[in-house]
Design a protein around this motif. Structure first.
Motif, PDB file in Angstrom:
ATOM      1  N   TYR A 150       0.693  -1.604  -0.070  1.00 55.76           N
ATOM      2  CA  TYR A 150       0.168   0.450   0.062  1.00 55.76           C
ATOM      3  C   TYR A 150       0.780   1.184   0.272  1.00 55.76           C
ATOM      4  N   MET A 151       2.196   1.319   0.387  1.00 54.79           N
ATOM      5  CA  MET A 151       2.802   2.429   0.398  1.00 54.79           C
ATOM      6  C   MET A 151       3.569   2.368  -1.079  1.00 54.79           C
ATOM      7  N   ASN A 152       4.033   4.399  -0.394  1.00 50.20           N
ATOM      8  CA  ASN A 152       5.261   4.729  -2.179  1.00 50.20           C
ATOM      9  C   ASN A 152       3.868   4.719  -3.776  1.00 50.20           C
ATOM     10  N   ARG A 153       2.078   4.359  -3.075  1.00 45.57           N
ATOM     11  CA  ARG A 153       1.627   4.941  -4.347  1.00 45.57           C
ATOM     12  C   ARG A 153       0.044   5.581  -3.584  1.00 45.57           C
ATOM     13  N   SER A 154      -0.566   6.052  -4.478  1.00 47.28           N
ATOM     14  CA  SER A 154      -1.490   6.679  -5.333  1.00 47.28           C
ATOM     15  C   SER A 154      -2.846   6.240  -4.677  1.00 47.28           C
ATOM     16  N   THR A 155      -2.941   5.414  -5.839  1.00 46.00           N
ATOM     17  CA  THR A 155      -4.318   4.008  -5.056  1.00 46.00           C
ATOM     18  C   THR A 155      -4.368   3.074  -4.827  1.00 46.00           C
ATOM     19  N   LEU A 156      -4.826   2.440  -4.236  1.00 49.33           N
ATOM     20  CA  LEU A 156      -4.995   1.248  -3.284  1.00 49.33           C
ATOM     21  C   LEU A 156      -4.431   0.358  -4.190  1.00 49.33           C
ATOM     22  N   PRO A 157      -4.001  -1.100  -4.173  1.00 47.60           N
ATOM     23  CA  PRO A 157      -3.788  -2.062  -4.159  1.00 47.60           C
ATOM     24  C   PRO A 157      -5.010  -2.964  -5.007  1.00 47.60           C
ATOM     25  N   THR A 158      -4.865  -3.919  -5.966  1.00 49.27           N
ATOM     26  CA  THR A 158      -6.664  -3.904  -6.655  1.00 49.27           C
ATOM     27  C   THR A 158      -6.523  -5.315  -6.005  1.00 49.27           C
ATOM     28  N   GLU A 159      -7.845  -5.780  -5.752  1.00 48.52           N
ATOM     29  CA  GLU A 159      -7.315  -7.272  -5.785  1.00 48.52           C
ATOM     30  C   GLU A 159      -6.435  -7.761  -6.089  1.00 48.52           C
ATOM     31  N   GLU A 160      -7.302  -8.339  -7.851  1.00 49.44           N
ATOM     32  CA  GLU A 160      -6.086  -8.417  -8.599  1.00 49.44           C
ATOM     33  C   GLU A 160      -4.528  -8.543  -8.502  1.00 49.44           C
ATOM     34  N   GLU A 161      -3.710  -7.559  -7.868  1.00 44.64           N
ATOM     35  CA  GLU A 161      -2.598  -7.161  -8.205  1.00 44.64           C
ATOM     36  C   GLU A 161      -2.287  -8.306  -7.183  1.00 44.64           C
ATOM     37  N   GLN A 162      -3.184  -8.058  -5.574  1.00 44.09           N
ATOM     38  CA  GLN A 162      -2.944  -8.740  -4.050  1.00 44.09           C
ATOM     39  C   GLN A 162      -2.573 -10.413  -4.443  1.00 44.09           C
ATOM     40  N   PHE A 163      -3.326 -10.798  -4.942  1.00 43.57           N
ATOM     41  CA  PHE A 163      -3.876 -12.280  -5.449  1.00 43.57           C
ATOM     42  C   PHE A 163      -2.821 -12.873  -6.155  1.00 43.57           C
ATOM     43  N   ALA A 164      -2.481 -11.666  -7.038  1.00 40.66           N
ATOM     44  CA  ALA A 164      -1.201 -12.555  -8.145  1.00 40.66           C
ATOM     45  C   ALA A 164       0.001 -12.358  -7.068  1.00 40.66           C
ATOM     46  N   ILE A 165      -0.016 -12.001  -6.489  1.00 33.39           N
ATOM     47  CA  ILE A 165       1.179 -11.988  -5.641  1.00 33.39           C
ATOM     48  C   ILE A 165       1.243 -12.728  -4.127  1.00 33.39           C
TER      49      ILE A 165
END
Length: 409
Positions: A134-149
Motif C-alpha cells: 500500500y505504500m509509495n502509491r496514490s491508489t489502493l492495490p487492487t484485488e487482482e494485484e494482491q491475488f497475484a502476489i
C-alpha cells in the motif's frame, strides 16, 4: 521509499533517527541490507565519503584513514567467512543441543526474498508484511494485484505455511493511497484493524485476494493490533463477508488453514483467555508489545532505554501469551525482532516458545544459536527471569545458562 529503490545500488543504510524496531530497520533486515539507525552525527557524513558500516556490531566509521583500509577489508573478509560457515546450517532443521525441535520461519516484505527463505530451509513464512503493498502509491492495490502476489508466494512455498498479516498501516508507516489525516500520536491512533474495520474498500479486496490465493497453498491469515474482542469479531465477520461474496460470484477460493491474531497490545494479552476462543493461533509482536508496555515511542531514540524486550515486564507479557495459548490449545509463535537477537532468542526458549519468525538474513544464525542451547538448562531460568528486578538481572541469568561458545552478535 526503500521498497521501490534500486536495491543493487544500496550497500547499507545509516540514519540519525529511529531505533532497531523502526520501520526502516525492519524493512532493511527483510531485504538483507545492513543498517544502523539512531546514529548520532549521521547527517554530518559528507556526500561521496567512504564509510565502514558494521551491521553485525552496530557501528559506523567515517573519515577513514588510508592506513587502516587493510584492517577494514580484513574485517569484511572475516564476516564473509563466518557467513560461509553458517551455510552449513542451511539444510538442517533447527534443533537444540538436547534435541528439541524449534520451528524457524521467515518474516518477508515481498516474495522476492522467498528463494533465500527456501534455500535456507526455513519452516515457512511466519509474517508477510502486506502493508508495503500500500505504500509509495496514490491508489489502493487492487484485488487482482494482491491475488497475484499472494498466489505466487503460496505456490513458491510448495505447501509450507504462508502467514499473511492484513494491512498494518499507521504508526511509522504511511500510505498516501489511504488518505489518512495526520495524527499527533499515530502509534496510539488510527492504524491496522482500526482502519480495516471502517474501510471495506480496503479490507474486503485484501481478504478476497487471500482466500483466492489459498487455493494454491497453506495460507494462514493474521489480524494485527487487536486490542478488544469487538475488533477480532469484526475482522472475522469481514472474512465471512468476503467468503460470501466470492461464493455468490462463483469465484473459487480456498479455506485458510488457520485464522489468527497478533498479540502486541497489552489489553489483548491480558484478555487472551477470552480472545483465544475465537482464534486458532496467536503470534507475539514483540516490537509493538514492548513499546505499548512501556508507553514509549519506539521511533524516538531519546526514550530508547525504554525499548528493552528483556525487561521482566515484557517477559511476563510474553510468558502469559505462551501459557494461555498452550492452555487453550492454540498455536503460539513470535515474529518480532526479539527472535533475531541472541539473548532475546534464548529468553524465548527459556519461556517455552517453540516457533519463531525472523528476517531471511537471520534464519541461519537463528538455527546456529538454537543448536548451542540446552532447553532443560534454559527453562530453569524462566522463573528467575520473570521475577528479576530489571533487564540487567535477566541478562545475567541468561548468560549463566548459555554455553561459553554462544556468540552474542
Amino acid at each position: 521509499m526503500l521498497i521501490t529503490a534500486e536495491l543493487s545500488r544500496i550497500r547499507g543504510i545509516v540514519t540519525e533517527n529511529g531505533t532497531r524496531t523502526s520501520h526502516i530497520a525492519i524493512l532493511a533486515a527483510g531485504l538483507e541490507i545492513p543498517s544502523i539507525v539512531g546514529c548520532r552525527g549521521a547527517m554530518e557524513i559528507s556526500h561521496g565519503e567512504l564509510v565502514f558500516l558494521d551491521g553485525e556490531h552496530g557501528t559506523v566509521e567515517n573519515e577513514l584513514q588510508t592506513g587502516l583500509l587493510e584492517d577494514y577489508r580484513n574485517r569484511e573478509l572475516v564476516y564473509h567467512r563466518e557467513r560461509k560457515e553458517l551455510l552449513a546450517f542451511a539444510e538442517k532443521e533447527a534443533v537444540t543441543r538436547d534435541g528439541k525441535r524449534v520451528l524457524v520461519l521467515a518474516n518477508i516484505v515481498n516474495p522476492l526474498t522467498l528463494d533465500k527463505v527456501l534455500n535456507y530451509h526455513a519452516d515457512g513464512v511466519g509474517l508477510f508484511r502486506t502493508e508495503f503493498l500500500y505504500m509509495n502509491r496514490s491508489t489502493l492495490p487492487t484485488e487482482e494485484e494482491q491475488f497475484a502476489i499472494y498466489a505466487a508466494a503460496a505456490k513458491k512455498l510448495g505447501g509450507l505455511p504462508l502467514t499473511i498479516r492484513t494491512m498494518d498501516i499507521g504508526g511509522d508507516k504511511e500510505a498516501e493511497c489511504l488518505h489518512l489525516p495526520k495524527e499527533d500520536n499515530p502509534f496510539l491512533g488510527y492504524r491496522a484493524v482500526r482502519i480495516s474495520l471502517e474501510r471495506k474498500d480496503v479490507i474486503l479486496p485484501q481478504l478476497r485476494a487471500i482466500l483466492r490465493a489459498a487455493v494454491y497453498g497453506e495460507i494462514w491469515v493474521m489480524f494485527p493490533m487487536i486490542a478488544v474482542k469487538k475488533e477480532l469479531d469484526g475482522m472475522l465477520a469481514a472474512l465471512e463477508e468476503a467468503k460470501a461474496q466470492l461464493t455468490g460470484e462463483g469465484i473459487p477460493f480456498g479455506k485458510c488453514t488457520r485464522v489468527g491474531m497478533m498479540a502486541e497490545v497489552p489489553s489483548a494479552v491480558i484478555m487472551l483467555d477470552k480472545l483465544a476462543k475465537s482464534t486458532e493461533f496467536v503470534s507475539i509482536g514483540s516490537n509493538d508489545l514492548t513499546q505499548y508496555t512501556y508507553a514509549a515511542d519506539r521511533m524516538n531514540p531519546r526514550v530508547s532505554y525504554l525499548g528493552d524486550f528483556l525487561d521482566p515486564a515484557v517477559l511476563r507479557m510474553i510468558k502469559r501469551t505462551i501459557d494461555v495459548s498452550r492452555e487453550c490449545g492454540i498455536d503460539c509463535s513470535l515474529c518480532g525482532e526479539m527472535a533475531g537477537d541472541a539473548l532475546g532468542l534464548a529468553a524465548l526458549v527459556a519461556l517455552g516458545i517453540h516457533k519463531v519468525s525472523v528476517s531471511p538474513s537471520g534464519i541461519l544464525k537463528t538455527k546456529k544459536r538454537l543448536s548451542l542451547m540446552d532447553t532443560a538448562v534454559l527453562c530453569g531460568t524462566g522463573e528467575l527471569m520473570i521475577n528479576a528486578e530489571d533487564a540487567t538481572e535477566v541478562k545475567m541469568h541468561l548468560l549463566k545458562a548459555l554455553p561459553e561458545d554462544y556468540a552474542l552478535v
